[in-house]
Design an enzyme around this catalytic site. Structure first.
Site, PDB file in Angstrom:
ATOM      1  N   GLU A   1     -10.950   5.098  -5.703  1.00 25.20           N
ATOM      2  CA  GLU A   1     -11.291   3.686  -5.784  1.00 25.20           C
ATOM      3  C   GLU A   1     -11.617   3.332  -7.239  1.00 25.20           C
ATOM      4  O   GLU A   1     -11.971   4.201  -8.045  1.00 25.20           O
ATOM      5  CB  GLU A   1     -12.495   3.383  -4.895  1.00 25.20           C
ATOM      6  CG  GLU A   1     -12.260   3.652  -3.412  1.00 25.20           C
ATOM      7  CD  GLU A   1     -11.251   2.694  -2.801  1.00 25.20           C
ATOM      8  OE1 GLU A   1     -11.146   1.544  -3.290  1.00 25.20           O
ATOM      9  OE2 GLU A   1     -10.559   3.091  -1.848  1.00 25.20           O
TER      10      GLU A   1
ATOM     11  N   ARG B   1       0.882  -1.179   0.000  1.00 21.08           N
ATOM     12  CA  ARG B   1       0.000   0.000   0.000  1.00 21.08           C
ATOM     13  C   ARG B   1       0.911   1.218   0.000  1.00 21.08           C
ATOM     14  O   ARG B   1       1.721   1.407   0.906  1.00 21.08           O
ATOM     15  CB  ARG B   1      -0.888  -0.017   1.247  1.00 21.08           C
ATOM     16  CG  ARG B   1      -1.797   1.214   1.424  1.00 21.08           C
ATOM     17  CD  ARG B   1      -2.799   1.324   0.286  1.00 21.08           C
ATOM     18  NE  ARG B   1      -3.805   2.337   0.570  1.00 21.08           N
ATOM     19  CZ  ARG B   1      -3.642   3.642   0.409  1.00 21.08           C
ATOM     20  NH1 ARG B   1      -2.475   4.110  -0.025  1.00 21.08           N
ATOM     21  NH2 ARG B   1      -4.617   4.491   0.669  1.00 21.08           N
TER      22      ARG B   1
ATOM     23  N   ARG C   1      -0.972  -5.455   5.012  1.00 18.58           N
ATOM     24  CA  ARG C   1      -0.149  -5.027   3.880  1.00 18.58           C
ATOM     25  C   ARG C   1       0.977  -4.119   4.355  1.00 18.58           C
ATOM     26  O   ARG C   1       0.813  -3.361   5.313  1.00 18.58           O
ATOM     27  CB  ARG C   1      -1.002  -4.271   2.861  1.00 18.58           C
ATOM     28  CG  ARG C   1      -2.133  -5.051   2.262  1.00 18.58           C
ATOM     29  CD  ARG C   1      -2.992  -4.191   1.338  1.00 18.58           C
ATOM     30  NE  ARG C   1      -3.604  -3.082   2.047  1.00 18.58           N
ATOM     31  CZ  ARG C   1      -4.449  -2.217   1.487  1.00 18.58           C
ATOM     32  NH1 ARG C   1      -4.762  -2.348   0.215  1.00 18.58           N
ATOM     33  NH2 ARG C   1      -4.973  -1.225   2.195  1.00 18.58           N
TER      34      ARG C   1
END
Length: 221
Positions: free
Chosen positions: A60, A52, A94
């Site tokens: 998005e 990330r 992540r």
């Protein structure tokens, strides 16, 4: 008793060191996937790791410019070797990190400069974050990337419920509509203009193309 206390302190120190080291190490690997504008997949010694990108938040995939943001990130790093410098881990496990191309460019910074992400003020706390906010202001002034939209919705607002608001509306008559699921846009009067997933509107064809949408094969807008 003293020895037991010392041992306990030593064990705790080792735990803290290991946790810190897991975040502090860096590695180089090939980018084997780009999930969206701010998330990539990198091979680390044969293991795929999700990264990330630190300090930024891109639209998005179902938002306007989500497709374009992903394509921009792909254009810079897809299939290439990058260096990842972890800063943290998120709630999904992540790695949250700085990503650098081998020619020295910072992917995090480039995305903001091109206008395909907001600086994520809630999490961007490093000394360079004010510089990134300046890059964002310049991109906005130049109407670059997502800033071509006069009222873009921040992705954190979209995730918090804005997507329900978007989904509850249909594109107004007289505007081009975008299907957030297929990424196709339709001209006013097209039989698919008011489809179930056509919840994003564009004032003209160029705006839809800039947002990363493809023209409908039927109405050929």
């Amino acid at each position: 008793m003293f020895q037991k206390r010392c041992s306990a302190v030593l064990v705790w120190a080792c735990v803290v060191f290991c946790l810190s080291a897991s975040v502090a190490w860096g590695f180089e690997g090939k980018v084997v996937g780009v999930s969206d504008g701010d998330t990539i997949k990198v091979l680390d010694h044969g293991k795929m790791v999700k990264i990330r990108i630190y300090g930024v938040d891109a639209p998005e995939k179902k938002q306007a410019f989500g497709v374009k943001a992903r394509e921009f990130t792909q254009s810079l790093v897809a299939g290439k070797i990058v260096r990842v410098e972890p800063q943290d881990t998120d709630r999904y496990g992540r790695i949250v990190g700085m990503v650098y191309t081998l020619d020295g460019r910072c992917l995090n910074e480039e995305i903001v400069k091109a206008g395909f992400a907001w600086v994520y003020n809630q999490y961007c706390k490093q000394d360079f974050c004010p510089d990134w906010r300046s890059f964002q202001a310049s991109a906005k002034a130049g109407r670059m990337g997502l800033w071509a939209d006069p009222e873009p919705m921040a992705p954190w607002d979209y995730r918090r419920g804005g997507k329900k608001l978007v989904a509850s509306k249909t594109a107004p008559a007289g505007t081009y509509s975008g299907n957030v699921k297929s990424g196709v846009f339709h001209a006013p009067g097209c039989k698919y203009h008011d489809c179930k997933n056509c919840t994003i509107s564009f004032p003209n064809r160029n705006a839809a193309v800039q947002a990363g949408y493809r023209p409908c094969g039927l109405c050929n807008p």
